[in-house]
Design a protein around this motif. Structure first.
Motif, short mmCIF file in Angstrom:
data_model
loop_
_atom_site.label_atom_id
_atom_site.label_comp_id
_atom_site.label_asym_id
_atom_site.label_seq_id
_atom_site.Cartn_x
_atom_site.Cartn_y
_atom_site.Cartn_z
N ALA B 50 0.84 -1.20 0.00
CA ALA B 50 0.00 0.00 0.00
C ALA B 50 0.87 1.25 0.00
O ALA B 50 0.61 2.21 -0.74
CB ALA B 50 -0.92 0.00 1.21
N THR B 51 1.94 1.23 0.82
CA THR B 51 2.82 2.41 0.83
C THR B 51 3.54 2.55 -0.51
O THR B 51 3.79 3.64 -0.98
CB THR B 51 3.88 2.32 1.94
OG1 THR B 51 4.75 1.22 1.67
CG2 THR B 51 3.24 2.11 3.30
N LEU B 52 3.83 1.40 -1.12
CA LEU B 52 4.59 1.41 -2.36
C LEU B 52 3.77 1.99 -3.52
O LEU B 52 4.27 2.78 -4.32
CB LEU B 52 5.03 -0.01 -2.71
CG LEU B 52 5.96 -0.16 -3.89
CD1 LEU B 52 7.32 0.45 -3.57
CD2 LEU B 52 6.12 -1.62 -4.26
N ALA B 54 1.09 3.87 -3.26
CA ALA B 54 0.37 5.10 -2.90
C ALA B 54 0.54 6.22 -3.93
O ALA B 54 -0.43 6.94 -4.22
CB ALA B 54 0.79 5.57 -1.51
N THR B 90 7.12 21.12 -3.29
CA THR B 90 7.25 20.19 -2.17
C THR B 90 7.70 18.84 -2.69
O THR B 90 7.09 18.28 -3.59
CB THR B 90 5.90 20.02 -1.44
OG1 THR B 90 5.44 21.32 -1.07
CG2 THR B 90 6.06 19.18 -0.20
N ALA B 92 8.26 15.24 -1.30
CA ALA B 92 7.95 14.42 -0.12
C ALA B 92 7.82 15.33 1.10
O ALA B 92 6.91 16.13 1.15
CB ALA B 92 8.95 13.32 0.10
N TRP B 93 8.76 15.28 2.06
CA TRP B 93 8.61 16.07 3.27
C TRP B 93 9.19 17.47 3.15
O TRP B 93 8.87 18.35 3.91
CB TRP B 93 9.28 15.36 4.45
CG TRP B 93 10.73 15.08 4.20
CD1 TRP B 93 11.77 15.94 4.42
CD2 TRP B 93 11.30 13.88 3.68
NE1 TRP B 93 12.96 15.33 4.06
CE2 TRP B 93 12.70 14.07 3.61
CE3 TRP B 93 10.75 12.67 3.27
CZ2 TRP B 93 13.57 13.08 3.14
CZ3 TRP B 93 11.63 11.68 2.80
CH2 TRP B 93 13.01 11.89 2.74
N THR B 94 10.08 17.68 2.15
CA THR B 94 10.76 18.97 2.08
C THR B 94 9.98 19.97 1.24
O THR B 94 9.56 19.65 0.12
CB THR B 94 12.17 18.81 1.48
OG1 THR B 94 12.86 17.81 2.22
CG2 THR B 94 12.95 20.10 1.54
N LYS B 95 9.85 21.19 1.79
CA LYS B 95 9.26 22.25 0.99
C LYS B 95 10.39 23.18 0.57
O LYS B 95 10.98 23.88 1.40
CB LYS B 95 8.24 23.01 1.83
CG LYS B 95 7.49 24.04 1.01
CD LYS B 95 6.39 24.63 1.82
CE LYS B 95 5.64 25.67 1.03
NZ LYS B 95 4.58 26.26 1.84
N TYR B 96 10.72 23.13 -0.73
CA TYR B 96 11.79 23.98 -1.23
C TYR B 96 11.20 25.32 -1.65
O TYR B 96 10.27 25.35 -2.47
CB TYR B 96 12.45 23.34 -2.45
CG TYR B 96 13.24 22.10 -2.14
CD1 TYR B 96 14.55 22.21 -1.66
CD2 TYR B 96 12.70 20.84 -2.32
CE1 TYR B 96 15.28 21.07 -1.36
CE2 TYR B 96 13.42 19.70 -2.03
CZ TYR B 96 14.72 19.82 -1.55
OH TYR B 96 15.43 18.70 -1.26
N PRO B 97 11.74 26.42 -1.14
CA PRO B 97 11.23 27.72 -1.61
C PRO B 97 11.59 27.92 -3.08
O PRO B 97 10.85 28.51 -3.84
CB PRO B 97 11.92 28.74 -0.72
CG PRO B 97 12.92 28.02 0.10
CD PRO B 97 12.78 26.55 -0.11
#
Lengths: 662, 194
Positions: B50-52, B54, B90, B92-97
């Motif tokens: 499921a994670t794979l 997603a 964005t 994954a977890w990182t939001k790049y300005p």
């Protein structure tokens, strides 16, 4: 189809292999006590499956490890379940390992010709513990970081090679990217590889020698089982009385668990009509498939059910990101290392030599004793010694673990550390959702920029030795006798109203413990003996100047505020000493923009400025400029940014989910 | 371990169960083992899968509208210029300005019209370059040539011409070139946004 299978079989010999694997004879029939090895294999399989999927989402570096685990836990579809199963199976695996060991020792399955298999098993036990230890660090959170720091420092005291060994494990002198890449390679590559290789040998040897037939030993080993159950039960009961606090939760639960086990056993015996091993009756030989496999499968279902129970019930925690500059009072190893951790507190292991004895010599001796078991257990007495030794180990483990948890249950600092970690982790989650992600520099920057987390930390470190905050140090910690005003709610109408009352002003919550207790303001307030309406109006006016978070126009509206200012200029003669509304002339602190953000930053920066206390300042340091002995000005104790964070925290101005800051 | 104890065993008095019953019991044992075993193994595997998969159910972040140049930067009838597209993104977890997303060729045609192409080759996604000598676009991976108007040249193994991007006409009137940058599926004839 049949021909295809025949062809595959001809080239691979798979049918024979499967037959051999499945149609192993189980002398004396299938038994529940044989399930532990299979449950362990199952647990290992679960760890491999979940581990590989976690691997696809995990990123080992100091600025991405916590962040990727956060993402797995909170954002990825079913990531919390994946991580939960991995985490809790690891915990349960340790218990299964002990049960497996207990079963092997009690049934004297280590005796010839199975000595090597026992030794491989012991090595496997330590590989599993090493995998647990390395996995604990990978989320790179406060908990894992501080616990691992302790563990690697202990590795560093090993005589002769310790220093170098520690540097190799950590990847240098400092903990960082390479600590993670190394631990990850050990956790997901080297150690599981070794585990698989040894499990193969372990199972090969097991198949070579067959199951240790419990038949001749049945009655005696059943006795051992019961006595072990009784022993654990007894120890837990005694511990429950000795360590009342720690054990409030887990001892009654464990006792319940043991009771349940006994009840289930009795029920089983009655239900099955003495058809089992305690009846000491020889059974027909069974087959591995399906007799034993059925029992194994049911045991594995129970293991999975237990894992899921904990995943749903307890969840899988993630404390804030690792920060070497932020002490973590709740740094503890995982529960199965708690006994070793506790042992190091004894005065017998004091000092450098003591540490070597406690952390290295004692555990190594125990490990050696484990290894020697097959040799000791050759005779009946030897076996008895081994079982006693095992009881001693389990008992010692239980007692030390209980002592450790008991200490923590009575340790306010520990409990506060845990509570703060939870609060900060929740806050961080909120911040990430407000910002729509984590900055490229990592989640720690969010912690450092947040007035709610960092402001409280800074307040506790720099302000709380004089100023309490709601009677605490800002982070829930205790404070000694306060010597300056309590700043919780500073700038709010209620806080200001409390100050305007003479009783309050000279009381401990305000200036009672400062020299201002006998100052001009105190005398003036006593002379004035302000009416409640006057206090209401003046506090409304000053709260209007401050406008802290949650400020709203008072019931009396602008009229009340205006009347407050009028009173300060006229009847109450405040303006004789205090500058108000830009008219600066007095010797008391300026009330222009009183307790506003700018006012507070400047005040904390230098209370000896003429706008504030001037020369009358009591003991408040100038946090942004400090006078040195030679009369030169220098940077103060804090940076401007840090003062802003403290002020932001006191005024409760921090980013909120609804978009409001103030 | 104690040999004497074996003597105390009570022999089994019950006769063996009927063969039919043994068979039935064995069948049930096998069925339960397989079902139970399958169920518990499918929990970690299912969760992991499921994670794979997603990402299949997640929408892409879509196009991003960005100012790349002012009209004056592009000479009338001049050669195309390559502009970097850097925007907030964005990962994954990182939001790049500011995250580089790709690059765009801009060209002001003789008539003053602005033409924008995503520089990613529609064949397999290599980055297409502009060759001033031949005045054409060229993909170095599989040696495809695209004409200046983006259409397929000769030779060209790409199933379609370069992907044009939407230029904001309104902003153009104000003198700025705003382009909606997006990527398209490679290797197919259809121009399908991803």
């Amino acid at each position: 189809m049949r021909r295809f299978f025949a062809w595959v079989d001809d080239r691979t010999g798979i049918a024979k292999l499967t037959r051999e694997a499945l149609f192993e004879s189980v002398p004396g029939g299938a038994r529940w006590r044989y399930v532990w090895g299979s449950t362990l294999s199952f647990a290992i399989m679960v760890q491999f499956i979940t581990g590989i999927f976690l691997w696809m989402a995990y990123s080992p570096s100091a600025t991405t490890a916590w962040e990727s685990v956060y993402f797995i836990q909170n954002e990825m579809t079913l990531g919390w379940l994946l991580r939960g199963i991995h985490h809790w199976t690891a915990q349960i695996m340790v218990i299964l390992l002990v049960l497996h060991l207990v079963q092997v020792v009690i049934d004297s399955a280590y005796r010839a010709p199975r000595e090597f298999n026992f030794w491989f098993g012991v090595i496997l036990l330590f590989i599993t513990l090493a995998i647990s230890l390395t996995g604990y660090l990978l989320p790179w959170d406060q908990k894992g970081f501080w616990a691992t720091k302790v563990a690697t420092n202990l590795a560093g005291i090993i005589p002769f090679i310790g220093d170098d060994l520690q540097k190799i494990i950590v990847g240098g002198s400092d903990y960082g990217h390479h600590t993670l890449t190394r631990f990850f390679a050990l956790h997901a590559g080297v150690l599981p590889g070794a585990l698989v290789a040894l499990v193969v040998v372990h199972i090969y040897l097991f198949r070579r020698h067959g199951i240790t037939e419990a038949k001749p030993a049945t009655r005696a080993s059943a006795l051992y089982y019961w006595s072990l159950l009784g022993f654990v039960f007894g120890t837990l009961t005694i511990l429950a009385f000795v360590f009342e606090d720690a054990t409030k939760q887990w001892v009654p639960r464990s006792i319940c668990g043991v009771f349940l086990a006994i009840a289930a056993r009795i029920f089983f015996l009655v239900f099955r009509g003495k058809d089992d091993d305690s009846a000491a009756r020889p059974k027909r030989d069974g087959m591995f498939w399906p007799d034993q496999i059925l029992k194994d499968a049911i045991a594995c279902v129970a293991v999975m059910a237990a894992v899921l129970f904990f995943v749903f019930r307890q969840g899988t925690g993630l404390t804030p990101p690792a920060d070497p500059s932020q002490p973590y009072n709740a740094a503890r190893p995982d529960w199965y290392f708690m006994s070793l951790f506790q042992m190091l507190k004894f005065s017998a292991f004091e000092g450098a030599v003591g540490l070597v004895i406690g952390a290295i010599v004692v555990p190594s001796t125990l490990v050696t004793a484990l290894f020697l078991m097959p040799l000791i257990g050759k005779s009946k007495t030897g076996h008895w010694i081994n079982v006693t030794m095992l009881y001693g180990l389990i008992g010692g483990f239980l007692i030390l673990t209980a002592m450790g948890f008991n200490h923590d249950a009575n340790d306010a600092e520990y409990k506060q550390g845990v509570a703060n970690a939870h609060t900060e982790a929740d806050r961080l989650k909120e911040l990430i959702s407000i910002k729509g992600g984590i900055p490229p520099e990592g989640a720690l920057t969010l912690v450092y920029e947040d007035p709610k987390i960092r402001g409280a930390r800074l307040y506790a470190a720099h302000c709380s030795s004089c100023h309490p905050h709601g009677g605490k140090d800002g982070m829930g910690g205790e404070v000694k006798e306060p010597s300056a005003p309590d700043l919780k709610g500073v700038g709010s109408k209620e806080w200001i109203a409390g100050l305007l009352d003479h009783e309050g002003y000279v009381g401990p919550k305000y200036f009672g413990n400062t020299k201002f207790r006998k100052g001009k303001m105190a005398d003036h307030l006593l002379d004035l003996d302000m009416l409640p309406e006057e206090i209401e109006a003046v506090s409304a006016a000053l709260a209007y100047e401050a406008k802290v978070y949650g400020y709203s126009t008072p019931e009396g509206g602008q009229e009340l505020i205006d009347s407050g200012f009028d009173l300060m200029f006229e009847d109450l003669e405040c303006s004789d000493c205090h500058g108000i509304d830009g008219e600066d002339e007095g010797s008391g602190p300026s009330l222009t923009g009183y307790m506003s953000r700018d006012w507070m930053v400047r005040f904390i920066g230098d209370p000896t400025h003429d706008d504030f206390y001037g020369k009358k300042n009591d003991r408040m340091p100038s946090f942004l400029v400090a006078m040195q002995e030679d009369g030169n000005m220098s940077d103060g104790e804090l940076s401007r940014e840090e003062v802003e964070l403290i002020v932001g925290w006191l005024r409760e101005e921090w980013p909120r989910a609804d978009g409001k800051v103030r | 371990m104690n040999e004497e104890e074996t003597e105390n065993f009570v022999p089994d008095k019950k006769p063996d169960p009927q063969p039919k019953e043994t068979e039935r019991r064995e069948f049930i044992a096998k069925a339960v083992s397989i079902v139970a075993g399958g169920a518990i193994v499918s929990i970690p595997i299912g969760t992991g899968l499921a994670t794979l998969v997603a990402p299949l159910f997640k929408e892409g972040q879509g196009g991003v509208k960005i100012r790349l140049a002012s009209v004056e930067d592009l000479p009338l009838g001049g050669p195309p210029k390559l502009y970097q597209v850097v925007a907030e993104r964005t990962d994954a977890w990182t939001k790049y300005p500011e995250k580089p997303l790709g690059s765009v060729f801009l060209r002001r045609k003789q008539g003053g019209e602005i033409e924008a192409f995503n520089s990613s080759c529609p064949h397999a996604g290599c980055s297409v370059g502009y060759r001033s000598k031949e005045d054409e676009y060229y993909c170095p991976c599989h040696e495809s040539i695209f004409n200046l108007d983006g259409s397929r040249g000769d030779p060209c193994v790409s199933p379609r011409g370069l992907d044009s991007l939407e230029v904001d006409e309104e902003r153009l009137g104000e003198g700025d070139v705003w382009v909606t940058f997006r990527n398209f599926a490679a290797g197919i004839e259809e121009k399908k946004a991803i």
